[in-house]
Enzyme design. Structure first.
Site, short mmCIF file in Angstrom:
data_model
loop_
_atom_site.label_atom_id
_atom_site.label_comp_id
_atom_site.label_asym_id
_atom_site.label_seq_id
_atom_site.Cartn_x
_atom_site.Cartn_y
_atom_site.Cartn_z
N GLU A 1 56.12 48.01 88.58
CA GLU A 1 55.38 47.84 89.83
C GLU A 1 53.95 48.35 89.76
OE1 GLU A 1 58.51 48.82 89.66
OE2 GLU A 1 59.58 47.30 90.80
N HIS B 1 67.43 49.59 99.38
CA HIS B 1 67.02 48.21 99.68
C HIS B 1 66.84 48.08 101.19
CE1 HIS B 1 69.01 47.83 95.75
NE2 HIS B 1 68.32 46.71 95.56
#
Lengths: 343, 328
Positions: free
Chosen positions: B60, B129
């Site tokens: 990322e 999540h």
């Protein structure tokens, strides 16, 4: 056995395509950077400026890299010891001094950042920060733009061997390797990350890591500017030919303490530092030029005088230049003029 | 006008911007061939090719950092973080770099990057999540942060974000992706960044929030009006940074009773800043203490259904709090 008084110097720059004028130019930048650095240290010790972080010992490799690049088209992401590099790509001593004195006219940051945090869109020097290695992914981003826009430029990024341990280094190298991007990634291994010696930073060679990213890694003597020139030039050619990135590990030695806030003799010996002064790339290159008859003591004295004069003028200018207005602290948070910072 | 889902509106915004401007491109994990794990970028690689819809390595900080570099060159990258929970490795790039590039270079360089990240729970995503990380980035000057509630705003705000000369974090709500279906113009329009939106006029209580929980508030408001005759004034912040102070103050003054709702946990959340703005500017016009209804102060949302339900806001929870405020 008879000893010879002089050893004949072999011309090594001609075969690299460098003219006599160019190598003399390279030497001038090395010496100017050295003098700039020494003067900044004095300014800090005299209390005229707050802070200086030195690049002494790394000038030869920095200048050589700059000369191997296209200084009119490539993009540069230097790190905080790259004075000789930024001088070589067009920054002036006046501009560096304006930064050192944190004055409004400083083109790097308008007096906002510490010295050594270079940036100039005019010179395609990309603005940098203090958290180390964040510039490596940026360099890869510039290279990605070059590939997407089919532009003939490369990006060139530097950092220290300590920084090579950051995740951003690995993530960026891998990204560049996967996409075969035109980026040259040069580690200036100066043996110290502040106080930590290279053997406590690195389990192996930085250059060997390139294998894992799928592109060449080259270790080069950073005190030998002609070797640095050669490998950067080859890396640039590969990049432009679409063959992807190159990782270069230029071996150097940080002759100065980490910064003006550091006492390096607390963690290394004077003998070690003295020993490395003997390998100084700037002195080595001077001897090379003298050996070829391209340089003389007289020219040396003239150049030193010239550097001193230039630095004196730069310091005077920067010292007398106005500070930023206090309230300008609120400017340039966003582009919108109505979205200033502040409460 | 076409009826479309919130996720379609986001996809359409990217498609239109990529058609309009060749410097716009998308990068992230699984965004290409697969079209994103939620299908947000489905079809884009087919239309624009592998280079402009770039599948990246799973890293990322590189996704953000490479996008930042490309943006400084003059490209208009839209970087996708697969889940906002996974964008923390990129926080140094976002906070130390993107947010400070214009400022630290004294306006010489800028960084027009868009970073999209799905937020929110209620999808059995468990701790990692489901998070709402707005408060991690909020309070970082130099960043703009938007969090659309409707499909219309999602399209208009994303197009505005792409055209913005500064870095924009685009927090899209993953529960809204398929839940929200409404009329969205197919043509070009933008929703201005920095402007809140009044969703509903009312005189009894004011609700201020953003993203998914406002749907609960809107449903609750209808019921409260029908059942109790209570009318709610509802303000969608839309842009979290910079906050639309004038709209917040006006909405608070409208009823003198304010409930702030968000799914991000209460402590350190954006609601605290909204409450402070109200207290600074119109404290003595209030008829009740400021109420906040937020996610609980636990590290993140558990996956077990009763625990997830306990964590999530709902129409019932928001309605009960609205009623309590109205009766205060």
């Amino acid at each position: 056995m008879e000893s010879q008084d002089t050893v004949e110097t072999i011309n090594r720059h001609k075969q690299l395509g460098l003219s006599d004028g160019q190598v003399i130019d390279m030497y001038r930048y090395m010496l100017l950077a050295r003098k700039y650095d020494e003067r900044s240290l004095l300014l800090q010790r005299a209390g005229k400026i707050n802070f200086h972080v030195s690049g002494i010992g790394q000038e030869a490799g920095q200048v050589a890299a700059a000369f191997a690049l296209d200084r009119q088209n490539d993009y540069f992401l230097p790190y905080y010891r790259d004075y000789a590099f930024v001088l070589s790509v067009g920054m002036t001593t006046r501009e560096l001094m304006l930064s050192v004195f944190a004055k409004a006219e400083d083109p790097n940051s308008g007096g906002r950042q510490m010295p050594g945090h270079f940036g100039s869109k005019r010179l395609r020097i990309v603005t940098g920060s203090s958290p180390v290695t964040t510039q490596v992914p940026h360099a890869v981003g510039f290279a990605l733009a070059a590939k997407m826009q089919k532009k003939k430029f490369v990006s060139f990024v530097t950092f220290g061997e300590g920084s090579s341990n950051q995740g951003d280094f690995h993530e960026a190298c891998n990204f560049a390797g996967v996409n075969k991007l035109p980026v040259i990634i040069m580690c200036q291994n100066n043996q110290y990350a502040i106080s930590i010696p290279a053997h406590k930073q690195l389990g192996g060679k930085v250059s060997d890591r390139a294998l894992g990213y799928g592109f060449p890694g080259v270790r080069v003597d950073g005190n030998d500017p002609l070797e640095v020139y050669r490998v950067v030039k080859e890396a640039r050619e590969r990049a432009l030919a679409g063959e992807g990135p190159t990782l270069i590990e230029a071996m150097m030695y940080r002759l100065s303490p980490h910064s003006t806030s550091d006492n390096d003799l607390a963690y290394r010996t004077k003998e070690e530092v003295d020993e490395n002064w003997k390998k100084d790339g700037v002195a080595g290159f001077r001897n090379y030029l003298i050996g070829l008859g391209l340089w003389s003591d007289e020219q040396e004295q003239d150049l030193i005088a010239e550097c001193n004069l230039e630095l004196k003028a730069a310091i005077e200018y920067a010292d007398n230049a106005p500070f930023p207005k206090p309230e300008d602290t609120l400017l340039h948070v966003y582009s919108d003029s109505d979205l200033k910072g502040g409460a | 006008m076409a009826i479309m889902e919130y996720i379609d509106a986001i996809r359409l915004a990217m498609k239109e911007e990529m058609e309009r401007d060749k410097s716009v491109f998308v990068l992230g994990e699984d965004v290409g061939l697969k079209g994103g794990v939620f299908t947000t970028t489905k079809g884009l690689q087919e239309q624009f090719g592998e280079e402009r819809v770039l599948d990246t390595p799973l890293a990322e900080s590189a996704i953000a950092g490479v996008a930042i570099g490309a943006a400084m060159y003059g490209m208009k990258p839209i970087a996708e973080m697969q889940y906002s929970d996974f964008m923390l490795p990129a926080t140094n790039q976002i906070i130390s770099e993107a947010a400070k590039i214009r400022y630290r270079s004294n306006n010489d360089w800028n960084c027009p990057v868009v970073i999209r990240a799905p937020i929110g729970g209620g999808v059995f995503g468990g701790l990692y999540h489901s998070q709402c990380p707005e408060s991690i980035f909020f309070g970082t000057p130099g960043l703009k942060i938007v969090a659309p509630y409707s499909a219309y705003d999602a399209k208009g705000l994303l197009k505005a974000a792409v055209r913005d000369p500064d870095p924009v974090l685009f927090f899209e709500n993953k529960k809204c992706y398929k839940l929200i279906k409404e009329e969205v113009p197919e043509g070009d329009y933008t929703v201005p960044i920095g402007e809140a939106n009044l969703l509903r006029q009312g005189t009894d209580i004011t609700v201020i929030g953003y993203s998914l929980p406002l749907h609960f508030a809107m449903q609750a408001a209808e019921e409260l009006e029908r059942e109790e005759g209570i009318t709610a004034h509802i303000l969608d912040l839309r842009t979290l940074q910079p906050l639309d102070r004038d709209a917040i103050i006006a909405a608070a003054r409208q009823t003198g009773k304010v409930l702030i709702v968000h799914e991000d946990n209460k402590t350190g959340g954006i609601g605290g800043e909204v409450a402070a703005i109200i207290a600074e500017h119109c404290l003595f016009e209030l008829d009740a203490p400021i109420f906040r209804l937020c996610g609980p102060d636990v590290p993140a949302m558990p996956i077990s259904p009763p625990m997830e339900k306990f964590f999530m806001l709902s129409k019932e929870k928001v309605k009960a709090e609205m009623l309590r405020l109205a009766q205060y």
